[in-house]
Design a protein around this motif. Sequence first.
Motif, short mmCIF file in Angstrom:
data_model
loop_
_atom_site.label_atom_id
_atom_site.label_comp_id
_atom_site.label_asym_id
_atom_site.label_seq_id
_atom_site.Cartn_x
_atom_site.Cartn_y
_atom_site.Cartn_z
N VAL A 128 0.88 -1.17 0.00
CA VAL A 128 0.00 0.00 0.00
C VAL A 128 0.91 1.22 0.00
CG1 VAL A 128 -1.92 1.16 1.11
CG2 VAL A 128 -1.67 -1.30 1.36
N SER A 129 1.14 1.78 -1.18
CA SER A 129 2.13 2.84 -1.31
C SER A 129 1.57 4.03 -2.08
CB SER A 129 3.38 2.32 -2.03
OG SER A 129 3.92 1.21 -1.35
N TYR A 130 2.12 5.22 -1.76
CA TYR A 130 1.74 6.45 -2.45
C TYR A 130 0.26 6.75 -2.30
CZ TYR A 130 6.26 5.47 -4.60
OH TYR A 130 7.56 5.18 -4.80
N ASN A 131 -0.30 6.43 -1.13
CA ASN A 131 -1.70 6.76 -0.84
C ASN A 131 -1.71 7.83 0.25
OD1 ASN A 131 -3.65 4.69 -2.24
ND2 ASN A 131 -1.84 3.56 -1.59
N LYS B 182 4.60 2.47 1.95
CA LYS B 182 5.62 3.43 1.56
C LYS B 182 4.99 4.74 1.08
CE LYS B 182 7.62 0.80 -1.54
NZ LYS B 182 8.62 0.30 -2.53
N PHE B 183 5.61 5.86 1.45
CA PHE B 183 5.16 7.18 0.98
C PHE B 183 3.69 7.41 1.30
CE2 PHE B 183 8.92 6.25 -1.44
CZ PHE B 183 9.55 7.48 -1.60
N ASN B 184 3.31 7.13 2.54
CA ASN B 184 1.92 7.32 2.96
C ASN B 184 1.75 8.32 4.10
OD1 ASN B 184 -0.25 5.58 1.62
ND2 ASN B 184 1.41 4.12 1.87
N THR C 295 7.94 -3.19 5.56
CA THR C 295 8.60 -1.99 5.05
C THR C 295 7.74 -0.78 5.35
OG1 THR C 295 9.69 -3.18 3.25
CG2 THR C 295 9.45 -0.81 2.99
N LEU C 296 8.35 0.22 6.01
CA LEU C 296 7.65 1.47 6.34
C LEU C 296 8.46 2.66 5.82
CD1 LEU C 296 6.55 0.71 10.03
CD2 LEU C 296 5.15 0.56 7.94
N GLN C 297 8.79 2.62 4.57
CA GLN C 297 9.68 3.62 3.97
C GLN C 297 8.98 4.95 3.73
OE1 GLN C 297 11.28 2.32 0.24
NE2 GLN C 297 12.32 4.25 -0.18
N HIS C 298 9.68 6.04 4.09
CA HIS C 298 9.27 7.40 3.76
C HIS C 298 7.85 7.69 4.23
CE1 HIS C 298 9.40 11.22 1.76
NE2 HIS C 298 10.57 10.94 1.16
#
Length: 240
Positions: A41-44, A71-73, A97-100
């Motif tokens: 689930v990314s970029y949301n 990522k990126f959330n 993964t909990l990136q950015h």
Amino acid sequence: MLPQAHLALEEEAMDPRRACNTTLLTVAILVFSGVLTSLSVSYNDYSGAAGAAAISEALKVNKMLLSLKIKFNDISNAGAVAIGKALRVNGVLTALTLQHNNIRTAGAVALSKALKVNAVLVSFALESNHIHDEGAAAIAEALKVNATLKALSLCDTNIFDAGAAALGEALKVNGVLTQLNLSANKIGNEGAAALGEALKVTAALKALSLKENHMISDEGQASIDEALAVAGRDLTVTRP
């Protein structure tokens, strides 16, 4: 054996209504699906901490999901706290993964408390957050007692010498971590020396990345070289 199922719900930030639907769908799948093993689930950006909280509630009861990437959330500290609570009781998730995600020291501390009791997580990436030395020190304390984590990435998390030193102390007693990524931080010669002392005695670590730590000079690299000579085993260190 049931087939593995993977789902990627990404790049929904352009439309907040779609992002809301993504969050609800994610929760529904996590709770009710009997086959989903991997979820990204990314970029949301619109889901944020509320989305992380919903996912964490699902993680508390889900028995199948092995890999989760958020990522990126912008889940922030609140989202990290929620995920940390889920990790305390979840018994199947092996890769996170909990990136950015704009996670800072308090969020890292919450996640570190989960790492102290979680007995299944093998890979954890907290890249491109702002955990600083205090967050790194909290994770280091968790590493002293954690018996399952093999790969940890703290790339680009604003770690200085003090955080590196704390992680070095943890490596001296940790017997399972094989990969540690500390690239793109602000570690200098003192931190490199502290990590070098750990490399002399750790038996588990096989790969350490220090690339893009531009504050490490020839002096710091000499400390690493000396440590590798003393260790006398197969150990890869990616230099600044």
